[in-house]
Enzyme design. Structure first.
Site: not given
Length: 307
Positions: A102, A266-267, A269
Site C-alpha cells: 500500500h 468520495g467515489r 468504488e
C-alpha cells in the site's frame, strides 16, 4: 503548489502502472475517469486477474469544495473550503509468497471562506503534505523486509537523517490493528501534516514527498520479481486469505484515508478498491506451533528495526 503536485501524481501514476504491468506480464490496468458532484474528480486504474496481481488499484484524485462538518471537527476549524489531491495504491498479488503493498502521497490545503475567488486564487490558511508506503507479507522473507525498509531509508536520508526513524515509528503506530493487538504488516513510512516550519519550506516538503514516491517501484518490484514464481500450496493460499481478513478489518475500522473518502462523498468504488477479492474469516484460527505462519504472527507482535 497544488497544480505542481497534481501534475506530479499524474506522471507518477503513469510510471507506476507501466512498471507493474511489466512485472505482471499479462494484465493491463483498466482506466475509469470519474467526477464528484461537489467538485473535482479522479482517474482510477484497476488491474485484475493477472499472472501476478489478483487485484490492485493505482488511483489519483483532486477534489475540492466546502469542508464537511465532520472534517471541520477533525481538523478543529470552522467553515472552510478545501482542495485535496493524491495518489493511492494497493496491490493484492495472487501468490501468498508475494506481499501486499500500500502507498499514498497526498496534498491538502484550506482557504479562508471570506476571501473571494480572484484570478483562480484563494487565501490559503492551511496546507500540508502526507503519505507513505508499507508492506504486508503473508510469509516473512527477512531479506525482502530489509530491502523495502532500506529503500525507504535511502529516500529519507537524502532530506533529513531523522526522517526514516521518525516516520518508520509513525508507520508502526498507525498500521496497528488495536482490536487484534498486532501490526497489519512489517511497516515502512507514514507521515502526515507536513507543514512549513523553520527547517522545511513547502517546496522542501514537496521534494521529500516526491523522493519517496519515486522510490516506490524500486522498493516493491524487486520483491515481486524474486517471489512471483515461488511454488505454493492450497494451505498457503488459505493462510493468505485469512490474513487478508485482518487487512480488511484495518481499512474499514481504523484507516483515516477511507474515513476521509466516505465523509467527503468520495467515489465508493475507488475508496473500496483497496479490499482484496478473496478473504476468509475462520473462527478462532491459530497456526501450527513452529510453522512459518506462526513466525509471521510473532513478528507482528511488536515493531522490528529492519535496517
Amino acid at each position: 503548489m497544488k497544480n505542481k503536485f497534481y501534475e506530479y501524481i499524474q506522471n507518477l501514476q503513469e510510471k507506476i502502472c507501466a512498471g507493474l504491468e511489466a512485472s505482471d506480464g499479462q494484465a493491463k490496468f483498466r482506466e475509469d475517469i470519474w467526477t464528484r458532484s461537489e467538485g473535482g474528480g479522479g482517474r482510477t486504474r484497476v488491474i485484475e486477474n493477472g499472472d501476478v496481481f489478483e487485484k490492485g488499484g493505482v488511483n489519483i484524485s483532486a477534489v475540492h469544495g466546502k469542508l464537511p462538518d465532520s472534517m471541520q471537527k477533525l481538523f478543529n476549524v470552522g467553515e472552510a473550503d478545501f482542495f485535496a489531491c493524491g495518489l493511492s495504491l494497493v496491490l493484492h498479488p495472487k501468490s501468498p509468497m508475494v506481499p501486499t503493498v500500500h502507498a499514498n502521497w497526498r496534498y491538502f490545503e484550506m482557504y479562508d471562506p471570506s476571501t473571494p475567488l480572484r484570478a483562480g486564487s484563494r487565501k490559503v490558511i492551511q496546507q500540508w503534505f502526507g503519505g507513505g508506503q508499507d508492506l504486508t507479507p503473508y510469509y516473512l522473507f527477512e531479506e525482502d523486509a530489509k530491502h523495502f525498509h532500506q529503500t525507504c531509508k535511502t529516500a529519507c536520508d537524502k532530506h533529513n537523517a531523522d526522517f526514516y526513524p521518525k516516520y518508520k515509528k509513525q508507520c508502526d503506530a498507525y498500521f496497528w490493528n488495536a482490536h487484534r493487538n498486532e501490526a497489519r504488516g512489517i511497516g515502512g513510512l507514514f507521515f502526515d501534516y507536513c507543514k512549513a516550519n523553520e527547517e522545511m519550506s513547502m517546496e522542501n516538503w514537496f521534494n521529500f514527498v516526491t523522493e519517496v514516491g519515486n522510490s516506490f517501484l524500486e522498493a516493491y518490484v524487486p520483491i515481486v520479481e524474486k517471489r512471483k514464481n515461488v511454488l505454493y500450496s492450497e494451505s498457503n493460499r488459505t493462510w493468505q486469505e485469512i490474513r487478508r481478513g485482518r487487512y480488511v478489518e484495518f481499512n474499514l475500522v481504523h484507516d483515516k484515508g477511507t474515513l476521509f473518502g466516505l465523509k467527503t462523498n468520495g467515489r465508493i468504488e475507488s475508496i473500496l478498491m483497496s479490499l482484496p477479492p478473496h478473504v476468509q474469516w475462520v473462527y478462532d484460527h491459530h497456526p501450527e506451533k513452529g510453522s512459518e505462519e506462526e513466525k509471521l504472527l510473532k513478528t507482528l507482535e511488536k515493531p522490528i528495526d529492519w535496517v
